[in-house]
Design an enzyme around this catalytic site. Structure first.
Site, short mmCIF file in Angstrom:
data_model
loop_
_atom_site.label_atom_id
_atom_site.label_comp_id
_atom_site.label_asym_id
_atom_site.label_seq_id
_atom_site.Cartn_x
_atom_site.Cartn_y
_atom_site.Cartn_z
N LYS A 1 0.84 -1.20 0.00
CA LYS A 1 0.00 0.00 0.00
C LYS A 1 0.88 1.25 0.00
CE LYS A 1 -3.72 -2.45 2.33
NZ LYS A 1 -4.32 -2.83 3.60
N GLN B 1 -5.25 -1.94 9.65
CA GLN B 1 -4.86 -3.18 8.98
C GLN B 1 -5.42 -4.37 9.76
OE1 GLN B 1 -3.13 -3.35 6.01
NE2 GLN B 1 -3.57 -5.53 6.10
N ASP C 1 -11.56 1.96 3.98
CA ASP C 1 -11.84 0.53 3.80
C ASP C 1 -13.34 0.25 3.80
OD1 ASP C 1 -9.69 -1.03 3.21
OD2 ASP C 1 -9.15 -1.51 5.29
#
Ligand code: NDP
Length: 280
Positions: free
Chosen positions: A49, A93, A116
């Site tokens: 990322k 994460q 997300d």
């Protein structure tokens, strides 16, 4: 023999588009990634990322916490980032170490910075067909199908895996495109009967090569979301060598949905940036 759907090439094309958008931004867009503990797979996803953000000019902030950090410390950090006008997107994460309340931590992210698409509010908006931030992997699946002009309306889509990160949001996106959707999971008793009916089969389980050729209909489109490491090599949930002889289109692992997920993250970061009123 099937067409191999090149997620890597498409993600590079999207990166170029994002680079152009970032160049035109008044302030450099930025994302903060929260990591708790040091899981090697998470380390490698975060590196990917970061590399993509650097490539397009998005500022990448990595906030790393030790495994024994109190939950409140993490939530307070997220609140600080929520209030930081120079941070456009925030992601945690996953997976978090088991002792944390994942829902509580995710829901502390501001809905407008939730790159997300995992807060309860954003999930609810998506289910109700409202404009919102959508999880990156399902978005990546939809995007690659679009790129290869694969029709969805009226097709039978079978999704193996019902996680909130992949299977469930993908089910919603497929329904919005008027597919007929079947979702399978670990308690599905007749998995092969289900997968064999799929015009589009998506597997997101994390079980190496579990989808064998006899589970796939001739000419089906096969999307492999799984990422597994076997003998130090990456492979998907699909037995690629055998299934590619039967499918019409198939995504490889690596270079399939993995890079598409990162590309969709970049798009979500820019969406967050664009939705923010620019005050300076
Ligand atoms: P989860 O572990 O959260 O979910 C796995 C799902 O698979 C569950 O719904 C589970 O069922 C189901 N399942 C487990 N065993 C079986 C089985 N034998 N038959 C049918 N279904 C089964 O995983 P994620 O959704 O987070 O990830 C799935 C895979 O995708 C992993 O390999 C992960 O690494 C990969 N991934 C890849 C991404 C990418 O960018 N390409 C992004 C995110 C994930 P139940 O609900 O009953 O437990």
């Amino acid at each position: 023999m099937s067409t191999i759907m090149d997620g890597e090439a498409l993600s590079l094309k999207i990166q170029e588009e994002m680079k152009h958008k970032v160049k035109n931004c008044m302030i450099r867009p930025s994302v903060a990634v929260i990591q708790v503990g040091s899981d090697p797979a998470s380390d490698s996803y975060i590196k990917r990322k970061e590399k993509a953000c650097n490539a397009v000019g998005v500022y990448f902030r990595h906030c790393k916490f030790e495994e024994d950090t109190p939950e409140l410390t993490i939530i307070n950090k997220i609140k600080e980032l929520n209030n930081d006008e120079y941070v456009n997107g925030i992601l945690v994460q996953l997976p978090l170490p088991a002792r944390y309340n994942e829902k509580r931590i995710l829901n502390s992210i501001s809905n407008s910075k939730d790159v997300d698409g995992l807060t309860d509010i954003n999930t609810g908006r998506m289910i109700n067909g409202r404009k919102t931030l959508v999880p990156c992997t399902p978005l990546g699946v939809m995007r690659i199908l679009k790129e290869y002009e694969i029709p969805i309306e009226g097709k039978h889509v079978v999704i193996v895996g019902r996680s909130k990160l992949v299977g469930r949001p993908l089910m919603t996106l497929m329904l919005q495109e008027n597919a007929t959707v079947t979702i399978c999971h670990s308690k599905t008793s007749n998995l092969k009967e289900m997968t064999k009916q799929a015009d589009i089969l998506v597997c997101a389980v994390g079980n190496p090569k579990m989808i064998t050729a006899d589970m796939v209909k001739e000419g089906a489109v096969v999307i492999d979301v799984g990422i597994n490491r076997v003998d130090n090599k990456l492979c998907g949930d699909v037995d690629f060598a055998a299934v590619s002889k039967k499918a019409s289109f198939i995504t490889p692992v690596p270079k399939g949905i993995g890079p598409m997920t990162v590309a969709m993250l970049l798009e979500n970061i820019i969406t967050c940036y664009e939705n923010k009123p620019v005050t300076k």
